[in-house]
Structure formats: C-alpha cells, structure tokens
Write a protein that holds these residues in place. Structure first.
Motif, PDB file in Angstrom:
ATOM      1  N   LEU A  58       4.649   9.748  20.763  1.00  9.21           N
ATOM      2  CA  LEU A  58       4.045   9.631  19.434  1.00  9.21           C
ATOM      3  C   LEU A  58       2.561   9.974  19.503  1.00  9.21           C
ATOM      4  O   LEU A  58       1.834   9.436  20.334  1.00  9.21           O
ATOM      5  CB  LEU A  58       4.238   8.213  18.901  1.00  9.21           C
ATOM      6  N   GLN A  59       2.129  10.859  18.604  1.00 10.66           N
ATOM      7  CA  GLN A  59       0.750  11.355  18.646  1.00 10.66           C
ATOM      8  C   GLN A  59       0.054  11.304  17.292  1.00 10.66           C
ATOM      9  O   GLN A  59      -1.022  11.866  17.123  1.00 10.66           O
ATOM     10  CB  GLN A  59       0.744  12.819  19.151  1.00 10.66           C
ATOM     11  N   GLY A  60       0.653  10.644  16.318  1.00 14.74           N
ATOM     12  CA  GLY A  60       0.108  10.642  14.963  1.00 14.74           C
ATOM     13  C   GLY A  60      -1.241   9.960  14.832  1.00 14.74           C
ATOM     14  O   GLY A  60      -1.632   9.122  15.649  1.00 14.74           O
ATOM     15  N   GLU A  61      -1.956  10.340  13.777  1.00 15.03           N
ATOM     16  CA  GLU A  61      -3.283   9.784  13.519  1.00 15.03           C
ATOM     17  C   GLU A  61      -3.186   8.374  12.946  1.00 15.03           C
ATOM     18  O   GLU A  61      -2.135   7.928  12.504  1.00 15.03           O
ATOM     19  CB  GLU A  61      -4.040  10.689  12.540  1.00 15.03           C
ATOM     20  N   GLY A  62      -4.325   7.688  12.959  1.00 14.68           N
ATOM     21  CA  GLY A  62      -4.388   6.340  12.423  1.00 14.68           C
ATOM     22  C   GLY A  62      -4.470   6.329  10.911  1.00 14.68           C
ATOM     23  O   GLY A  62      -4.442   7.380  10.258  1.00 14.68           O
ATOM     24  N   TYR A  63      -4.573   5.137  10.350  1.00 17.21           N
ATOM     25  CA  TYR A  63      -4.572   4.944   8.894  1.00 17.21           C
ATOM     26  C   TYR A  63      -5.924   4.402   8.470  1.00 17.21           C
ATOM     27  O   TYR A  63      -6.540   3.599   9.177  1.00 17.21           O
ATOM     28  CB  TYR A  63      -3.458   3.969   8.518  1.00 17.21           C
ATOM     29  N   THR A  64      -6.399   4.825   7.291  1.00 21.14           N
ATOM     30  CA  THR A  64      -7.749   4.470   6.847  1.00 21.14           C
ATOM     31  C   THR A  64      -7.779   3.491   5.680  1.00 21.14           C
ATOM     32  O   THR A  64      -8.852   3.169   5.173  1.00 21.14           O
ATOM     33  CB  THR A  64      -8.511   5.743   6.442  1.00 21.14           C
ATOM     34  N   PHE A  65      -6.633   3.029   5.223  1.00 22.16           N
ATOM     35  CA  PHE A  65      -6.541   2.058   4.127  1.00 22.16           C
ATOM     36  C   PHE A  65      -7.169   2.579   2.837  1.00 22.16           C
ATOM     37  O   PHE A  65      -7.719   1.810   2.036  1.00 22.16           O
ATOM     38  CB  PHE A  65      -7.185   0.724   4.535  1.00 22.16           C
ATOM     39  N   ASP A  66      -7.064   3.883   2.613  1.00 22.24           N
ATOM     40  CA  ASP A  66      -7.633   4.477   1.398  1.00 22.24           C
ATOM     41  C   ASP A  66      -6.950   3.958   0.139  1.00 22.24           C
ATOM     42  O   ASP A  66      -7.622   3.752  -0.886  1.00 22.24           O
ATOM     43  CB  ASP A  66      -7.519   6.001   1.455  1.00 22.24           C
ATOM     44  N   TYR A  67      -5.628   3.765   0.208  1.00 23.98           N
ATOM     45  CA  TYR A  67      -4.919   3.291  -0.990  1.00 23.98           C
ATOM     46  C   TYR A  67      -5.440   1.926  -1.408  1.00 23.98           C
ATOM     47  O   TYR A  67      -5.678   1.662  -2.596  1.00 23.98           O
ATOM     48  CB  TYR A  67      -3.414   3.221  -0.720  1.00 23.98           C
ATOM     49  N   TRP A  68      -5.635   1.053  -0.440  1.00 21.75           N
ATOM     50  CA  TRP A  68      -6.170  -0.277  -0.733  1.00 21.75           C
ATOM     51  C   TRP A  68      -7.557  -0.170  -1.352  1.00 21.75           C
ATOM     52  O   TRP A  68      -7.869  -0.864  -2.336  1.00 21.75           O
ATOM     53  CB  TRP A  68      -6.219  -1.100   0.557  1.00 21.75           C
ATOM     54  N   ARG A  69      -8.399   0.684  -0.804  1.00 20.11           N
ATOM     55  CA  ARG A  69      -9.763   0.832  -1.317  1.00 20.11           C
ATOM     56  C   ARG A  69      -9.756   1.320  -2.774  1.00 20.11           C
ATOM     57  O   ARG A  69     -10.575   0.887  -3.585  1.00 20.11           O
ATOM     58  CB  ARG A  69     -10.561   1.808  -0.456  1.00 20.11           C
ATOM     59  N   GLU A  70      -8.829   2.204  -3.085  1.00 21.48           N
ATOM     60  CA  GLU A  70      -8.788   2.806  -4.417  1.00 21.48           C
ATOM     61  C   GLU A  70      -8.130   1.908  -5.456  1.00 21.48           C
ATOM     62  O   GLU A  70      -8.392   2.044  -6.656  1.00 21.48           O
ATOM     63  CB  GLU A  70      -8.039   4.139  -4.351  1.00 21.48           C
ATOM     64  N   HIS A  71      -7.270   0.985  -5.022  1.00 22.08           N
ATOM     65  CA  HIS A  71      -6.480   0.210  -5.985  1.00 22.08           C
ATOM     66  C   HIS A  71      -6.663  -1.299  -5.888  1.00 22.08           C
ATOM     67  O   HIS A  71      -6.026  -2.031  -6.653  1.00 22.08           O
ATOM     68  CB  HIS A  71      -4.991   0.538  -5.796  1.00 22.08           C
ATOM     69  N   LYS A  72      -7.507  -1.776  -4.992  1.00 27.24           N
ATOM     70  CA  LYS A  72      -7.595  -3.229  -4.778  1.00 27.24           C
ATOM     71  C   LYS A  72      -8.030  -3.992  -6.025  1.00 27.24           C
ATOM     72  O   LYS A  72      -7.659  -5.163  -6.209  1.00 27.24           O
ATOM     73  CB  LYS A  72      -8.518  -3.540  -3.605  1.00 27.24           C
ATOM     74  N   ASP A  73      -8.795  -3.338  -6.903  1.00 32.34           N
ATOM     75  CA  ASP A  73      -9.241  -4.021  -8.118  1.00 32.34           C
ATOM     76  C   ASP A  73      -8.088  -4.256  -9.094  1.00 32.34           C
ATOM     77  O   ASP A  73      -8.219  -5.040 -10.043  1.00 32.34           O
ATOM     78  CB  ASP A  73     -10.341  -3.212  -8.810  1.00 32.34           C
ATOM     79  N   GLU A  74      -6.968  -3.580  -8.868  1.00 33.26           N
ATOM     80  CA  GLU A  74      -5.816  -3.732  -9.751  1.00 33.26           C
ATOM     81  C   GLU A  74      -4.927  -4.904  -9.346  1.00 33.26           C
ATOM     82  O   GLU A  74      -4.060  -5.336 -10.117  1.00 33.26           O
ATOM     83  CB  GLU A  74      -4.972  -2.443  -9.726  1.00 33.26           C
TER      84      GLU A  74
END
Length: 276
Positions: A58-74
């Motif tokens: 497995l060589q995939g990249e990590g995750y940056t939690f962008d979805y959380w940053r964009e939607h956490k106020d919801e």
C-alpha cells in the motif's frame, strides 16, 4: 511560572471547546473482583485485534480532513463532527500505513482526551469513533507504525513537535492502548522502552505537585508497559502499578498512590524491557 499558567490555560480552553456528544461518557468495564483487567471500550468495537490486513504494497497518500474543515459549521452534534472526520473508504484502503498513522495523529479531535474525567477513556472514545484508527489497528504493520511515529516526534528541534503538546500526549495515550491490548511483540516493546528512556519522559516525578499532564501520560505509558510486559515484575509491584494506572488515568487522582515508588518501579522495569 508564566509557561505553566499558559499551558494550563490552553488545557482549559481546549476542554471548553472540545467536541461534545449526546452519548454518555464511556464507562470502563473493569471487573471489580479483578481490578487489574484491561480497560475496555463500550460496545462491540474490538481494540487492537490480531492484524489481518497485508499492507506491504500500500502506497496511498494521507488524508487532510478537508471535508471536516469545509463542513464542520454545519454539524449539529459532536457525533456529526466526528463522522465528518472519517476517511473516504477508497482512500483509506489504499493509504500507506505510515501515512495512515500520520493521519491518525492529525485527527482534529485527538485532544478530546482533555475533556474527559478519565484521559485513557477519552482516547478510547476518539479511537473507537474514527475509521482511521480502526483500519490502523488491523494492519500488519500498524503497531510498528505507531512506534515509528512516536520515535520521530517529540523532540524540541526545529520542525519537531514539543513533548508537552496535547497532540503528542494523545499519541502517547494511543500507545497506552496498544500496550493494554498486547499489540506489541518483544522486539517492539524493547524498542519502545529504549525510546521512552532516551526521551526521559518519565522523569523528576517526586510528588503530586510536579506531576503535570505531560508527565502523567508518559508515566502512564511506562506503567502499562511494565504491567503487561515485564515478566520479572513481582506481584506486589504489579498490584501497585494497577492502582497507579487507574488513578493516573483520572483528571483528579488520589493521594493514595505512592508516586515516587511507582516511578522507581517503572524506571527499573523499562530498563529491563530495554535490555539495559
């Protein structure tokens, strides 16, 4: 003194702004007739099961939690906030294990342990509600990756994370869970013991007055290692460490635990485990 006050203020601020949940605080299922049993999470979640996922390719990249940053106020609840942090399945299944460990380290709510009356219970709550940890614990190199990251982090050099930061303490608590559920082999235990001794995390503990949050987590890690892996540990000392673990996990620990003696036992045990 100013540094200490700022650190305590930061702790209080994080506790007030931490993710909340509609669920009751997680109980600790400790058999009262045998108080030395591991602390278990509520529900059917299995902590540190026998690894079953071959992650060698497995060589995939990590995750940056962008979805959380964009939607956490919801989000309306703490549970919704936690769910927003979950890694998309296609990315999760292909992510390299080192990148997965780093992603887990960067989980936005790792530091929620601060908001719990029991710090160990707090990290269990985070780990059982994030699919990244669930995947990491099933990977064949998952336990090794947790130690690898611990070794890389925690120095005060430029670009390194300070050992007293809540995120580093959280990762130390993650290591406590791996010890508690016997996820490490003897070689890994030896390596981890050497690293704890080298970093001098468990140091200068002479009274409850100077047992701050960072030292509490590092002493807790050493106690878990000694309790579970030191075959030379006398039963009387094992019982003492069991009490030490239970009390040190709490926000307000009692004065019934002999901190100085417990620290001495832990230091001697770590030296044995390290082979020194």
């Amino acid at each position: 003194m100013k540094t200490k006050m700022l650190f305590l203020a930061m702790i209080a601020l994080i506790a007030m702004t931490a993710c909340t949940t509609d669920e009751p605080i997680m109980n600790t299922h400790v058999n009262q007739e045998d108080p030395n049993t591991p602390v278990l999470p509520v529900g059917d979640f299995q902590m540190w099961p026998t690894p079953s996922i071959d992650d060698s390719n497995l060589q995939g990249e990590g995750y940056t939690f962008d979805y959380w940053r964009e939607h956490k106020d919801e989000a309306q609840t703490g549970d919704e906030l936690m769910a927003m942090c979950n890694i998309p399945n296609d990315l999760l299944k292909n992510m390299s294990t080192p990148n997965l460990a780093w992603t887990c380290f960067n989980h936005p709510y790792n530091t929620d342990w601060i908001a719990f009356n029991n710090y160990y219970e707090g990290i269990l709550s985070v780990m059982t509600r994030f699919n990244g940890y669930g995947e990491l614990m099933k990977r064949k190199s998952g336990a090794e990756a947790v130690i690898d990251l611990f070794v890389q982090l925690g120095y005060n050099e430029e670009g390194k994370i300070n050992v007293n930061e809540p995120s580093m303490i959280a990762w130390t608590l993650v290591l406590c869970t791996a010890n508690d559920y016997l996820a490490f082999n003897q070689e890994q235990v030896s390596r981890l013991a050497k690293e704890v001794l080298y970093k001098e995390f468990i140091a200068n503990v002479t009274s409850s007055a100077n047992l701050y949050l960072s030292h509490k987590s590092y002493c807790l890690l050493g106690a878990f290692m000694a309790y579970h892996y030191d075959e030379e540990l006398p039963e009387e000392q094992r019982i003492l460490l069991a009490s030490f673990i239970r009390n040190l996990s709490m926000t307000y620990y009692t004065s019934e635990v002999d901190l100085v003696r417990s620290y001495t036992i832990i230091k001697e045990s770590l030296n044995r485990l390290a082979g020194e």
